[in-house]
Design an enzyme around this catalytic site. Structure first.
Site, mmCIF file in Angstrom:
data_model
loop_
_atom_site.group_PDB
_atom_site.id
_atom_site.type_symbol
_atom_site.label_atom_id
_atom_site.label_comp_id
_atom_site.label_asym_id
_atom_site.label_seq_id
_atom_site.Cartn_x
_atom_site.Cartn_y
_atom_site.Cartn_z
ATOM 1 N N GLU A 114 0.835 -1.200 0.000
ATOM 2 C CA GLU A 114 0.000 0.000 0.000
ATOM 3 C C GLU A 114 0.874 1.257 0.000
ATOM 4 O O GLU A 114 0.527 2.257 -0.639
ATOM 5 C CB GLU A 114 -0.931 -0.017 1.215
ATOM 6 C CG GLU A 114 -2.006 -1.093 1.112
ATOM 7 C CD GLU A 114 -2.758 -1.309 2.413
ATOM 8 O OE1 GLU A 114 -3.999 -1.384 2.383
ATOM 9 O OE2 GLU A 114 -2.100 -1.411 3.475
ATOM 10 N N GLU A 134 -3.134 -9.868 4.268
ATOM 11 C CA GLU A 134 -3.887 -9.538 5.483
ATOM 12 C C GLU A 134 -4.978 -10.543 5.828
ATOM 13 O O GLU A 134 -5.208 -10.862 7.001
ATOM 14 C CB GLU A 134 -4.498 -8.133 5.375
ATOM 15 C CG GLU A 134 -3.487 -6.990 5.492
ATOM 16 C CD GLU A 134 -2.949 -6.545 4.154
ATOM 17 O OE1 GLU A 134 -2.451 -5.407 4.063
ATOM 18 O OE2 GLU A 134 -3.017 -7.343 3.181
#
Length: 259
Positions: A114, A134
């Site tokens: 990210e 995640e």
């Protein structure tokens, strides 16, 4: 200069921001998020800078959010002090007035990907791995992995990483458009500097405008680009000069429609 756990070095028109927590593979905690924001402010304020590079110290670019930093947070604290704060910092980097190049010298996973995603250009070393792991921890990407990354990489690529847990090699990531170039191990920063020299040789005002226009076309700016460009245009007009002068002189403005 150094800003907490992010080093900022400026050489001519090029700024290099280095995330510096090598013993943790540059995993991000709250101090590092603040330092990233400070580094962005420092680069933004230096009008000599025409292009910036973001990289990591040591063997990693960034292993993502440090689980020890957020694992014990209560849900409300996690949402506000971690996720929303990280969003603000990443948005600050994504909207730098200058082009930003990510030199991926090590793995970019989860929050690390990210972070790489805020850059305009990504150059990866051939040995690195890229992914959004995640959901394997029962967590979701929280720093725009399902938003900015979808806009920049495409929904299907993000599905494969976030839903399927696929981890891509640098070459696979290049073929998917996640990175723009692959370089031999140990060469990402040098390659980024070479590319930065190419960018810095172009018109700085044009670069800033084009970056705003691309963000607008990609649906990333929520109208910021349009208002920024409109304000820059208005600031160059004779009418604005007359408006400021009339205010200072406490008289009615005599606008002439001068651009």
């Amino acid at each position: 200069m150094a800003s907490g756990t992010v080093k900022v070095e400026i050489d001519g028109h090029i700024a290099v921001m280095t995330v510096s927590r090598p013993e943790k593979l540059n995993a991000l905690d709250l101090d590092m998020l603040k330092a990233l924001g400070d580094a962005a402010d420092e680069v933004e304020a230096n009008r000599a800078v025409r292009v910036a590079i973001l990289t990591g110290e040591g063997k990693g670019f960034s292993a993502g959010g440090d689980i020890r930093a957020w694992g014990g947070m209560e849900p409300q604290e996690f949402g506000h002090a971690w996720v929303r704060y990280g969003h603000r910092v990443f948005e600050r980097l994504a909207t730098l007035r200058v082009p930003l190049i990510a030199a991926l010298n090590g793995h970019a996973l989860g929050g690390g990907l990210e972070l790489a995603g805020v850059a305009d250009i990504r150059i990866a070393e051939e040995h690195i791995k890229i992914g959004l792991p995640e959901t394997g921890l029962g967590m979701v990407p929280g720093w725009s992995g399902t938003q900015r990354l979808v806009k920049r990489f495409g929904a299907q690529v993000v599905r494969r990483m976030a839903l399927g847990g696929e981890i891509f090699t640098a070459e696979e990531a290049r073929n998917l458009g996640v990175v723009d170039a692959v370089t031999p191990s140990g060469n990402a920063v040098a390659a980024a500097k070479d590319y930065a020299q190419r960018v810095a040789a172009r018109g700085p005002a044009a670069l800033e405008i084009v970056k705003l226009l691309i963000a607008s076309a990609n649906g990333e700016d929520n109208g910021t680009a349009v208002e920024a460009l409109g304000s820059i245009l208005a600031a160059k007009t004779g009418d604005l000069k007359e408006g400021v002068a009339s205010f200072s002189e406490k008289r009615p403005a005599q606008f002439k429609g001068e651009w």
